[in-house]
Design an enzyme around this catalytic site. Sequence first.
Site, PDB file in Angstrom:
ATOM      1  N   LYS A  26     -11.536 -16.142  23.958  1.00 19.71           N
ATOM      2  CA  LYS A  26     -11.286 -14.705  24.190  1.00 19.71           C
ATOM      3  C   LYS A  26     -12.442 -14.115  24.984  1.00 19.71           C
ATOM      4  O   LYS A  26     -12.236 -13.356  25.946  1.00 19.71           O
ATOM      5  CB  LYS A  26     -11.178 -13.958  22.854  1.00 19.71           C
ATOM      6  N   GLN A  48     -22.040 -12.859  14.439  1.00 17.62           N
ATOM      7  CA  GLN A  48     -21.023 -11.852  14.132  1.00 17.62           C
ATOM      8  C   GLN A  48     -20.929 -11.518  12.644  1.00 17.62           C
ATOM      9  O   GLN A  48     -20.933 -12.402  11.792  1.00 17.62           O
ATOM     10  CB  GLN A  48     -19.656 -12.338  14.641  1.00 17.62           C
ATOM     11  N   CYS A 100     -13.977  -7.670  19.870  1.00 15.46           N
ATOM     12  CA  CYS A 100     -15.191  -6.913  19.528  1.00 15.46           C
ATOM     13  C   CYS A 100     -16.453  -7.433  20.228  1.00 15.46           C
ATOM     14  O   CYS A 100     -17.225  -6.651  20.795  1.00 15.46           O
ATOM     15  CB  CYS A 100     -15.395  -6.919  18.016  1.00 15.46           C
ATOM     16  N   SER A 103       0.807  -1.229   0.000  1.00 14.60           N
ATOM     17  CA  SER A 103       0.000   0.000   0.000  1.00 14.60           C
ATOM     18  C   SER A 103       0.837   1.274   0.000  1.00 14.60           C
ATOM     19  O   SER A 103       0.277   2.371  -0.110  1.00 14.60           O
ATOM     20  CB  SER A 103      -0.901   0.028   1.237  1.00 14.60           C
ATOM     21  N   HIS A 160     -22.348  -6.694  15.200  1.00 16.71           N
ATOM     22  CA  HIS A 160     -22.443  -7.997  15.867  1.00 16.71           C
ATOM     23  C   HIS A 160     -23.696  -8.013  16.739  1.00 16.71           C
ATOM     24  O   HIS A 160     -23.966  -7.048  17.477  1.00 16.71           O
ATOM     25  CB  HIS A 160     -21.245  -8.227  16.777  1.00 16.71           C
TER      26      HIS A 160
HETATM   27  P1  A2P Z   1      -2.355  -3.629   3.291  1.00 15.88           P
HETATM   28  O1  A2P Z   1      -3.641  -3.042   2.787  1.00 15.88           O
HETATM   29  O2  A2P Z   1      -1.163  -2.893   2.778  1.00 15.88           O
HETATM   30  O3  A2P Z   1      -2.267  -5.126   3.109  1.00 15.88           O
HETATM   31  P2  A2P Z   1      -8.100  -5.944   7.052  1.00 15.88           P
HETATM   32  O4  A2P Z   1      -8.302  -6.276   8.493  1.00 15.88           O
HETATM   33  O5  A2P Z   1      -9.205  -5.135   6.452  1.00 15.88           O
HETATM   34  O6  A2P Z   1      -7.752  -7.162   6.243  1.00 15.88           O
HETATM   35  O7  A2P Z   1      -6.795  -4.997   7.012  1.00 15.88           O
HETATM   36  C1  A2P Z   1      -5.529  -5.396   7.469  1.00 15.88           C
HETATM   37  C2  A2P Z   1      -4.603  -4.194   7.566  1.00 15.88           C
HETATM   38  O8  A2P Z   1      -3.319  -4.656   8.006  1.00 15.88           O
HETATM   39  C3  A2P Z   1      -4.372  -3.496   6.246  1.00 15.88           C
HETATM   40  O9  A2P Z   1      -4.210  -2.116   6.448  1.00 15.88           O
HETATM   41  C4  A2P Z   1      -3.073  -4.120   5.776  1.00 15.88           C
HETATM   42  O10 A2P Z   1      -2.322  -3.337   4.884  1.00 15.88           O
HETATM   43  C5  A2P Z   1      -2.342  -4.209   7.091  1.00 15.88           C
HETATM   44  N1  A2P Z   1      -1.234  -5.158   6.987  1.00 15.88           N
HETATM   45  C6  A2P Z   1      -1.289  -6.441   6.610  1.00 15.88           C
HETATM   46  N2  A2P Z   1      -0.039  -6.977   6.570  1.00 15.88           N
HETATM   47  C7  A2P Z   1       0.808  -5.987   6.926  1.00 15.88           C
HETATM   48  C8  A2P Z   1       2.236  -5.880   7.051  1.00 15.88           C
HETATM   49  N3  A2P Z   1       3.031  -6.916   6.822  1.00 15.88           N
HETATM   50  N4  A2P Z   1       2.748  -4.692   7.442  1.00 15.88           N
HETATM   51  C9  A2P Z   1       1.952  -3.631   7.666  1.00 15.88           C
HETATM   52  N5  A2P Z   1       0.607  -3.660   7.556  1.00 15.88           N
HETATM   53  C10 A2P Z   1       0.040  -4.821   7.188  1.00 15.88           C
END
Ligand code: A2P
Length: 338
Positions: free
Chosen positions: A217, A157, A130, A42, A246
């Site tokens: 949890k 959920q 949550c 991203s 939820h």
């Molecule tokens: P990214 O969009 O770059 O993959 P969700 O819960 O909606 O699946 O989102 C997960 C979040 O965690 C997203 O913002 C995702 O970014 C981020 N994420 C996943 N893997 C990593 C990583 N290795 N380092 C940083 N952020 C991460």
Amino acid sequence: MSKTYSVAVVGATGAVGQEMMRTLERRNFPVGELRLLASERSAGKKAMFKGKEYTIQELKEDSFEGIQIALFSAGGSISKKFVPYAVKSGAVAIDNTSAFRMDPNVPLVVPEVNPSDIFKNKGIIANPNCSTIQMVQVLKPLHDFAKIKRVVVSTYQAVSGAGMKAMEELLKETEAVLQKKEYKRSIFPHQIAFNALPRIPQSGGIEEGGYTNEEVKMIKETKKIMGDNSIAVTATCVRVPVLRGHSESVNIETEKRVTVEKARELLAATENVIVQDDIEKELYPLAITSADKFETFVGRIREDDTVKYGLNLWVVSDNLLKGAAWNAVQIAEKLIAG
Ligand code: A2P
């Protein structure tokens, strides 16, 4: 000039991360610098906050320099690795994952239940599961009045608890089923459209006795947040084809009687809890009407006459807000208010 805080959002592109940003904006949180962090996939993408464009940066060990508050929601393994770097940089990390929740040195906070625990933090404050957050919010006033002995909860959920891709999967699969087309799913182990899955796989593995991690949890976190190990809790957690919100059927057994009227009175007087309880008028909490709201809704309040003193309740809240982003921002608000 009023004081502002430098804030990082880790997982800023995710379902909860985006709600964290929206909640900071809706609450007019005094954000000075805002650092949006996600995976390298991203990096370079743009996001808007208060009408200003921000560039998403790749999360790295040195991402937290100058940051005072770091909101984490990028999964447990990311938190385990990167929260210590945030703390080392001098930030307070408010972590939405389960990575540190049961650590005895880490407060696990629902601001309506145990706000003073916020100030026992040593750099990390954990945001609870949550389903647990919305339940304890309702349990607290009933426990204070009549001491809860036992809780039996069944959850319904929403898929957004499993992230953005899970929401997409529900929508695409629903469309495919309606059009009688094949759909190759990647998130859920079974069809989620038009179905109910008695397991939350995204929450972790299977634990002793066949309980899912999500259920465990709820059991453990309830005792920690309520500060009472004597409350017996058993849970069955189910994923349903709802995008957001939820719902929970909560049965409680108490030491003294709580009439329906008394329960309504206690709950109506509870901060951020709204009683919607008029069955004749079809008024009860619904996932779709709780979506995008900060409050937790309770209704279908009935005495349970199969035990000496018992109550049945239906509890609904937006899992992305009170169940995640809003609870985290609420902790941050209390933290800066001191
Ligand atoms: P990214 O969009 O770059 O993959 P969700 O819960 O909606 O699946 O989102 C997960 C979040 O965690 C997203 O913002 C995702 O970014 C981020 N994420 C996943 N893997 C990593 C990583 N290795 N380092 C940083 N952020 C991460």
